[in-house]
Write an enzyme that holds these catalytic residues in place. Structure first.
Site, PDB file in Angstrom:
ATOM      1  N   GLU A 115       0.021   0.065  -7.499  1.00  0.00           N
ATOM      2  CA  GLU A 115       1.494   1.369  -7.726  1.00  0.00           C
ATOM      3  C   GLU A 115       2.130   0.969  -9.268  1.00  0.00           C
ATOM      4  O   GLU A 115       3.350   0.929  -9.325  1.00  0.00           O
ATOM      5  CB  GLU A 115       3.126   0.960  -6.532  1.00  0.00           C
ATOM      6  N   ASN A 157      -4.326   0.015  -6.158  1.00  0.00           N
ATOM      7  CA  ASN A 157      -3.895   0.523  -4.649  1.00  0.00           C
ATOM      8  C   ASN A 157      -2.733   1.466  -5.028  1.00  0.00           C
ATOM      9  O   ASN A 157      -1.838   1.270  -5.864  1.00  0.00           O
ATOM     10  CB  ASN A 157      -3.439   0.048  -3.127  1.00  0.00           C
ATOM     11  N   GLU A 220      -1.840   3.348   3.798  1.00  0.00           N
ATOM     12  CA  GLU A 220      -0.531   3.373   4.121  1.00  0.00           C
ATOM     13  C   GLU A 220      -0.508   5.004   4.895  1.00  0.00           C
ATOM     14  O   GLU A 220       1.077   5.226   4.711  1.00  0.00           O
ATOM     15  CB  GLU A 220       0.472   3.129   3.380  1.00  0.00           C
ATOM     16  N   ASP A 222       1.185   7.561   6.969  1.00  0.00           N
ATOM     17  CA  ASP A 222       2.130   8.032   8.221  1.00  0.00           C
ATOM     18  C   ASP A 222       2.587   9.364   7.488  1.00  0.00           C
ATOM     19  O   ASP A 222       2.110   9.919   6.521  1.00  0.00           O
ATOM     20  CB  ASP A 222       3.234   6.872   7.911  1.00  0.00           C
TER      21      ASP A 222
HETATM   22  C1  XIL Z   1       7.097  -1.687   2.944  1.00  0.00           C
HETATM   23  C2  XIL Z   1       7.149  -2.106   3.998  1.00  0.00           C
HETATM   24  O1  XIL Z   1       6.879  -1.906   5.518  1.00  0.00           O
HETATM   25  C3  XIL Z   1       9.243  -2.409   4.564  1.00  0.00           C
HETATM   26  O2  XIL Z   1       8.889  -3.570   5.655  1.00  0.00           O
HETATM   27  C4  XIL Z   1       9.517  -3.327   3.588  1.00  0.00           C
HETATM   28  O3  XIL Z   1      10.330  -3.504   3.794  1.00  0.00           O
HETATM   29  C5  XIL Z   1       8.862  -2.639   2.420  1.00  0.00           C
HETATM   30  O4  XIL Z   1       7.758  -2.833   2.146  1.00  0.00           O
HETATM   31  N1  XIL Z   1       3.829   1.197  -0.257  1.00  0.00           N
HETATM   32  C6  XIL Z   1       3.862  -0.588  -0.009  1.00  0.00           C
HETATM   33  C7  XIL Z   1       4.607  -1.128   0.531  1.00  0.00           C
HETATM   34  O5  XIL Z   1       2.610  -0.856  -0.650  1.00  0.00           O
HETATM   35  O6  XIL Z   1       4.133  -2.441   0.950  1.00  0.00           O
HETATM   36  C8  XIL Z   1       5.202  -0.683   1.330  1.00  0.00           C
HETATM   37  O7  XIL Z   1       5.429  -1.790   2.415  1.00  0.00           O
HETATM   38  C9  XIL Z   1       5.843   0.693   1.603  1.00  0.00           C
HETATM   39  C10 XIL Z   1       5.148   1.253   0.085  1.00  0.00           C
END
Ligand code: XIL
Length: 274
Positions: A115, A157, A220, A222
């Site tokens: 990020e 990423n 990631e 969802d």
């Molecule tokens: C999130 C986790 O799922 C949570 O448990 C935590 O509180 C915050 O981070 N982008 C990412 C992940 O790269 O590491 C993040 O994960 C979600 C957004």
């Protein structure tokens, strides 16, 4: 191709969770256990217990591990937030070296940097304490990670890079520059935290990165529950299957109640594990 899930170490004792995980997935990403606040809570004092538990579970079940993540502006320990300049840069590279060395040979792909680009139309880097150490921090991190674990694929990423837009083009230009100059980068991760629509150039975007000579991965995934959710899961999967260098898909959790966005019921399994 692998199919992965984000896993928190504490859920490895939930038998419904591990039942689904071990039956349906062949890769794991530690949800929080390899982040900077977890692995180096005090400077030069490293804690690997929960990350190691996840790696052990993966190895016992023949699963790959995606390492997540070496450098990120979020989830930093307080001591890091109090550093700047060359002191911070040294701490960053030491962190990369130490964590990548601890897990050497056990990680399929590392999210070396997470990020680092800004949202919106600028296509520029995000402002952060990491970025303020100098624009070359990302390439320095990739070179340091390669030296520590030459076998791991090294990924950049990010989110909101799932279609062709100013942010994804900023990342694209960085990857193209890295490939031109021999900076070691092997893959780009697309987080794909999606709402109710999929960008219609999703596959085209994956393909343009692949054409630079890197693997691409959905890291990631969802998707907000609703009338389009199943169609979108299908479309994301088909897009990856259609891109030769798309090497895997990871969903950010297993059941809806495991999700960081649990209010959206965004995962493949409901809260009863169905
Ligand atoms: C999130 C986790 O799922 C949570 O448990 C935590 O509180 C915050 O981070 N982008 C990412 C992940 O790269 O590491 C993040 O994960 C979600 C957004």
């Amino acid at each position: 191709r692998y199919f992965g899930a984000a896993v928190p170490a504490f859920k490895l004792s939930d038998s419904q969770f591990t039942g689904i995980l071990d039956r349906e997935f062949n890769a794991i990403t530690p949800e929080n256990e390899m982040k900077w606040d977890a692995t180096e809570p005090s400077q030069n004092q490293f804690r690997y217990t929960s990350g190691d538990q996840i790696v052990s579970h993966a190895q016992a079940h023949g699963m790959k591990v995606r390492g997540h993540t070496l450098l990120w502006h979020a989830q930093q320990p307080a001591w890091v937030q109090n550093l700047s300049g060359s002191t911070l840069r040294s701490a960053m590279m030491n962190h990369v070296t130490q964590v990548a060395t601890h897990y050497k040979g056990q990680i399929y792909a590392w999210d070396v940097v997470n990020e680092a680009f800004a949202d919106g139309g600028s296509g520029a880097r995000r402002d952060s304490n990491l970025q303020r150490t100098g624009n070359d921090w990302i390439e320095a991190a990739f070179r340091t990670a390669r030296a520590a674990d030459p076998a791991a694929k090294l990924c950049y990423n990010d989110y909101n890079t799932d279609g062709i837009n100013a942010k994804s083009t900023g990342v694209y230009n960085m990857v193209r520059d890295f490939k031109t100059r021999g900076v070691p980068i092997d893959c780009v991760g697309f987080q794909s935290h999606l709402g109710t629509t999929l960008p219609n150039d999703y596959q085209t975007n994956l393909q343009r990165f692949a054409d630079l000579g890197v693997d691409v991965q959905i890291t990631e995934l969802d998707i907000t529950q609703g009338s389009n959710q199943a169609n979108m899961y299908a479309a994301v999967t088909k897009a990856c299957l259609a891109v030769t260098r798309c090497t895997g898909i990871t969903t950010w959790g297993v059941r809806d109640n495991d999700s960081w966005r649990s209010g959206d019921n965004p995962l493949l399994f409901d809260s009863n594990g169905n």
